[in-house]
Design a protein around this motif. Structure first.
Motif, PDB file in Angstrom:
ATOM      1  N   ARG A  57     -31.415 -12.847  30.971  1.00  0.00           N
ATOM      2  CA  ARG A  57     -31.045 -14.228  31.320  1.00  0.00           C
ATOM      3  C   ARG A  57     -31.378 -15.180  30.177  1.00  0.00           C
ATOM      4  NH1 ARG A  57     -33.119 -17.819  36.548  1.00  0.00           N
ATOM      5  NH2 ARG A  57     -32.073 -19.749  35.930  1.00  0.00           N
ATOM      6  N   ARG A  58     -32.523 -14.978  29.545  1.00  0.00           N
ATOM      7  CA  ARG A  58     -32.883 -15.864  28.435  1.00  0.00           C
ATOM      8  C   ARG A  58     -31.957 -15.654  27.248  1.00  0.00           C
ATOM      9  NH1 ARG A  58     -38.918 -16.838  25.795  1.00  0.00           N
ATOM     10  NH2 ARG A  58     -38.271 -18.532  24.408  1.00  0.00           N
ATOM     11  N   LEU A  59     -31.563 -14.405  26.986  1.00  0.00           N
ATOM     12  CA  LEU A  59     -30.606 -14.129  25.915  1.00  0.00           C
ATOM     13  C   LEU A  59     -29.276 -14.818  26.194  1.00  0.00           C
ATOM     14  CD1 LEU A  59     -31.285 -10.299  25.501  1.00  0.00           C
ATOM     15  CD2 LEU A  59     -31.990 -12.087  23.904  1.00  0.00           C
ATOM     16  N   LEU A  60     -28.871 -14.824  27.443  1.00  0.00           N
ATOM     17  CA  LEU A  60     -27.616 -15.465  27.837  1.00  0.00           C
ATOM     18  C   LEU A  60     -27.677 -16.973  27.674  1.00  0.00           C
ATOM     19  CD1 LEU A  60     -24.813 -15.491  29.231  1.00  0.00           C
ATOM     20  CD2 LEU A  60     -26.026 -15.484  31.422  1.00  0.00           C
ATOM     21  N   GLU A  61     -28.784 -17.567  28.037  1.00  0.00           N
ATOM     22  CA  GLU A  61     -28.880 -19.022  28.094  1.00  0.00           C
ATOM     23  C   GLU A  61     -29.348 -19.666  26.801  1.00  0.00           C
ATOM     24  OE1 GLU A  61     -31.410 -19.715  31.429  1.00  0.00           O
ATOM     25  OE2 GLU A  61     -29.847 -19.251  32.906  1.00  0.00           O
ATOM     26  N   SER A  62     -29.799 -18.891  25.823  1.00  0.00           N
ATOM     27  CA  SER A  62     -30.315 -19.466  24.581  1.00  0.00           C
ATOM     28  C   SER A  62     -29.186 -20.014  23.711  1.00  0.00           C
ATOM     29  CB  SER A  62     -31.092 -18.408  23.783  1.00  0.00           C
ATOM     30  OG  SER A  62     -31.441 -18.906  22.496  1.00  0.00           O
ATOM     31  N   ASP A  63     -29.130 -21.326  23.557  1.00  0.00           N
ATOM     32  CA  ASP A  63     -28.114 -21.940  22.708  1.00  0.00           C
ATOM     33  C   ASP A  63     -28.350 -21.622  21.232  1.00  0.00           C
ATOM     34  OD1 ASP A  63     -26.805 -23.073  24.871  1.00  0.00           O
ATOM     35  OD2 ASP A  63     -27.955 -24.934  24.770  1.00  0.00           O
ATOM     36  N   GLU A  64     -29.595 -21.529  20.821  1.00  0.00           N
ATOM     37  CA  GLU A  64     -29.901 -21.192  19.425  1.00  0.00           C
ATOM     38  C   GLU A  64     -29.420 -19.790  19.086  1.00  0.00           C
ATOM     39  OE1 GLU A  64     -34.025 -21.745  18.587  1.00  0.00           O
ATOM     40  OE2 GLU A  64     -33.845 -23.919  18.359  1.00  0.00           O
ATOM     41  N   LEU A  65     -29.627 -18.842  20.001  1.00  0.00           N
ATOM     42  CA  LEU A  65     -29.170 -17.469  19.757  1.00  0.00           C
ATOM     43  C   LEU A  65     -27.646 -17.418  19.737  1.00  0.00           C
ATOM     44  CD1 LEU A  65     -29.989 -14.499  19.385  1.00  0.00           C
ATOM     45  CD2 LEU A  65     -29.895 -14.252  21.880  1.00  0.00           C
ATOM     46  N   ALA A  66     -27.011 -18.137  20.653  1.00  0.00           N
ATOM     47  CA  ALA A  66     -25.548 -18.151  20.697  1.00  0.00           C
ATOM     48  C   ALA A  66     -24.961 -18.791  19.449  1.00  0.00           C
ATOM     49  CB  ALA A  66     -25.066 -18.887  21.943  1.00  0.00           C
ATOM     50  N   ALA A  67     -25.643 -19.794  18.888  1.00  0.00           N
ATOM     51  CA  ALA A  67     -25.150 -20.435  17.671  1.00  0.00           C
ATOM     52  C   ALA A  67     -25.212 -19.477  16.496  1.00  0.00           C
ATOM     53  CB  ALA A  67     -25.968 -21.693  17.377  1.00  0.00           C
ATOM     54  N   ALA A  68     -26.271 -18.675  16.431  1.00  0.00           N
ATOM     55  CA  ALA A  68     -26.421 -17.732  15.321  1.00  0.00           C
ATOM     56  C   ALA A  68     -25.552 -16.496  15.516  1.00  0.00           C
ATOM     57  CB  ALA A  68     -27.892 -17.323  15.181  1.00  0.00           C
ATOM     58  N   PHE A  69     -25.515 -15.963  16.739  1.00  0.00           N
ATOM     59  CA  PHE A  69     -24.798 -14.714  17.029  1.00  0.00           C
ATOM     60  C   PHE A  69     -24.075 -14.852  18.361  1.00  0.00           C
ATOM     61  CE2 PHE A  69     -28.960 -13.473  15.019  1.00  0.00           C
ATOM     62  CZ  PHE A  69     -28.463 -13.286  13.744  1.00  0.00           C
ATOM     63  N   PRO A  70     -22.865 -15.406  18.362  1.00  0.00           N
ATOM     64  CA  PRO A  70     -22.142 -15.635  19.620  1.00  0.00           C
ATOM     65  C   PRO A  70     -21.913 -14.375  20.446  1.00  0.00           C
ATOM     66  CG  PRO A  70     -21.079 -16.799  17.802  1.00  0.00           C
ATOM     67  CD  PRO A  70     -22.120 -15.912  17.197  1.00  0.00           C
ATOM     68  N   LEU A  71     -21.859 -13.212  19.807  1.00  0.00           N
ATOM     69  CA  LEU A  71     -21.584 -12.008  20.588  1.00  0.00           C
ATOM     70  C   LEU A  71     -22.694 -11.683  21.575  1.00  0.00           C
ATOM     71  CD1 LEU A  71     -21.958  -8.726  18.463  1.00  0.00           C
ATOM     72  CD2 LEU A  71     -23.273 -10.806  18.138  1.00  0.00           C
ATOM     73  N   PHE A  72     -23.912 -12.200  21.372  1.00  0.00           N
ATOM     74  CA  PHE A  72     -24.962 -11.997  22.375  1.00  0.00           C
ATOM     75  C   PHE A  72     -24.543 -12.617  23.704  1.00  0.00           C
ATOM     76  CE2 PHE A  72     -28.378 -10.574  19.490  1.00  0.00           C
ATOM     77  CZ  PHE A  72     -29.051  -9.721  20.355  1.00  0.00           C
ATOM     78  N   ARG A  73     -24.072 -13.861  23.655  1.00  0.00           N
ATOM     79  CA  ARG A  73     -23.642 -14.511  24.899  1.00  0.00           C
ATOM     80  C   ARG A  73     -22.402 -13.829  25.459  1.00  0.00           C
ATOM     81  NH1 ARG A  73     -24.004 -20.865  25.047  1.00  0.00           N
ATOM     82  NH2 ARG A  73     -26.171 -20.267  25.450  1.00  0.00           N
ATOM     83  N   ASP A  74     -21.468 -13.431  24.570  1.00  0.00           N
ATOM     84  CA  ASP A  74     -20.288 -12.686  25.028  1.00  0.00           C
ATOM     85  C   ASP A  74     -20.704 -11.467  25.840  1.00  0.00           C
ATOM     86  OD1 ASP A  74     -18.678 -14.439  23.574  1.00  0.00           O
ATOM     87  OD2 ASP A  74     -18.400 -13.043  21.897  1.00  0.00           O
ATOM     88  N   ALA A  75     -21.666 -10.717  25.308  1.00  0.00           N
ATOM     89  CA  ALA A  75     -22.093  -9.470  25.954  1.00  0.00           C
ATOM     90  C   ALA A  75     -22.889  -9.741  27.224  1.00  0.00           C
ATOM     91  CB  ALA A  75     -22.911  -8.630  24.983  1.00  0.00           C
ATOM     92  N   GLU A  76     -23.807 -10.702  27.154  1.00  0.00           N
ATOM     93  CA  GLU A  76     -24.667 -10.956  28.307  1.00  0.00           C
ATOM     94  C   GLU A  76     -23.886 -11.465  29.508  1.00  0.00           C
ATOM     95  OE1 GLU A  76     -27.581 -10.122  28.941  1.00  0.00           O
ATOM     96  OE2 GLU A  76     -28.516  -9.676  27.015  1.00  0.00           O
ATOM     97  N   LYS A  77     -22.766 -12.129  29.269  1.00  0.00           N
ATOM     98  CA  LYS A  77     -21.937 -12.592  30.388  1.00  0.00           C
ATOM     99  C   LYS A  77     -21.373 -11.439  31.202  1.00  0.00           C
ATOM    100  CE  LYS A  77     -20.295 -16.982  28.417  1.00  0.00           C
ATOM    101  NZ  LYS A  77     -19.102 -17.697  27.874  1.00  0.00           N
TER     102      LYS A  77
END
Length: 301
Positions: free
Chosen positions: A81-101
């Motif tokens: 959940r934290r990996l999904l919601e982290s805006d800083e992580l998504a800014a650096a590596f958008p595929l993390f949010r893509d995958a976590e969704k």
């Protein structure tokens, strides 16, 4: 009713305590955090550890995302959940949010951890592809201290890692590259299911050319050298639909899927091709859009 075999339970109070327990209890001991992969395997008697070491109390020590100028550090106990919601992580590596969704459901994402995902070493696990595409390094710790293992060497086979029995994954370190972005795409039979096929891509675009590229595939047993050939093909070429299409054709050839309830071999090869094209296109679009957004205005120039 599915019931696991008998086991002893220990609760670690810190990293050093967890490692000491692993060292003392031997190779029949397993760490457990979220437990969403290990416990079902235990119920099916596919895994029969004699000891379970609960490491949930280590979240305060290992549950972090730290963004630095040249790298991002992620603690092994960081929840999905934290990996999904982290805006800083998504800014650096958008595929993390893509995958976590598209990983499982909220219940699993609230409890599961990145460390558990990587150490499970499931061939259909999304985050292994994500971390592989990004060139991550796994920091592990044992009685003799810490050592670093490239993601390409961390997984040595299905459900098998390079960890010794008395070592644990502490941190994942990912290098940050300028003019870069990434994307992940997945096809599943139903929401939250394991992938039929998935693909991830990371690219660096400089001077109108792809200066660096990486492609990964999930659940279709890709040949690592074949994936490297795709990266080599893309490097030095202008990003174009023609280049993406050729990379997709190569992706279809370098995987070795099996026919099962999720689909035929041909269908999975087709998905490997199409998802590779999509993720490369999206990653490049994200780079170009980011570069435009960060261009200095007339007053700043």
């Amino acid at each position: 009713m599915q019931v696991p075999g008998s086991f002893e339970y220990e609760r670690a109070t810190g990293v050093d305590d967890a490692i000491a327990l692993l060292d003392r209890l031997g190779d029949e001991a397993r760490l457990v955090a979220g437990g969403h992969s290990l416990l079902p395997m235990m119920k099916l008697r596919l895994a029969n550890p004699e000891y379970l070491i609960d490491i949930n109390d280590l979240e305060g020590e290992l549950g972090y995302i730290t963004t630095e100028r040249s790298r991002v550090r992620i603690g092994a106990m960081t929840r999905h959940r934290r990996l999904l919601e982290s805006d800083e992580l998504a800014a650096a590596f958008p595929l993390f949010r893509d995958a976590e969704k598209v990983i499982a459901d909220p219940v699993v994402r609230n409890r599961g951890t990145i460390g558990g995902s990587l150490c499970q070493a499931d061939p259909a696990e999304d985050l292994t592809t994500v971390c592989g595409v990004l060139g991550a390094t796994c920091v592990v710790q044992g009685p003799g201290g810490r050592r670093e293992i490239p993601m390409s060497e961390f997984l040595v086979g299905p459900y098998e890692t390079a960890l010794a029995h008395n070592e644990m994954l502490i941190e994942i370190v990912i290098p940050v590259h300028g003019h870069s972005s990434s994307a992940y795409a997945k096809v599943e039979r139903r929401t939250g299911d394991w992938a039929v096929t998935a693909a991830g891509a990371a690219v660096t675009v400089e001077g109108g050319e792809i200066a660096r590229a990486a492609v990964g595939l999930t659940a279709v047993d890709p040949d690592p050298s074949g994936l490297s050939d795709i990266a080599d093909y893309l490097t030095g070429r202008p990003p174009s639909e023609e280049a993406f299409a050729q990379a997709g054709r190569m992706a279809a050839q370098v995987c070795s899927p099996v026919r099962d309830a999720r689909g035929t071999v041909d269908y999975k090869r087709h998905l490997a091709s199409e998802l590779t094209i999509r993720t490369l296109r999206t990653a490049v679009d994200r780079v170009l859009r980011s570069d435009v957004e960060h261009e200095p205005t007339g007053e700043e120039a």
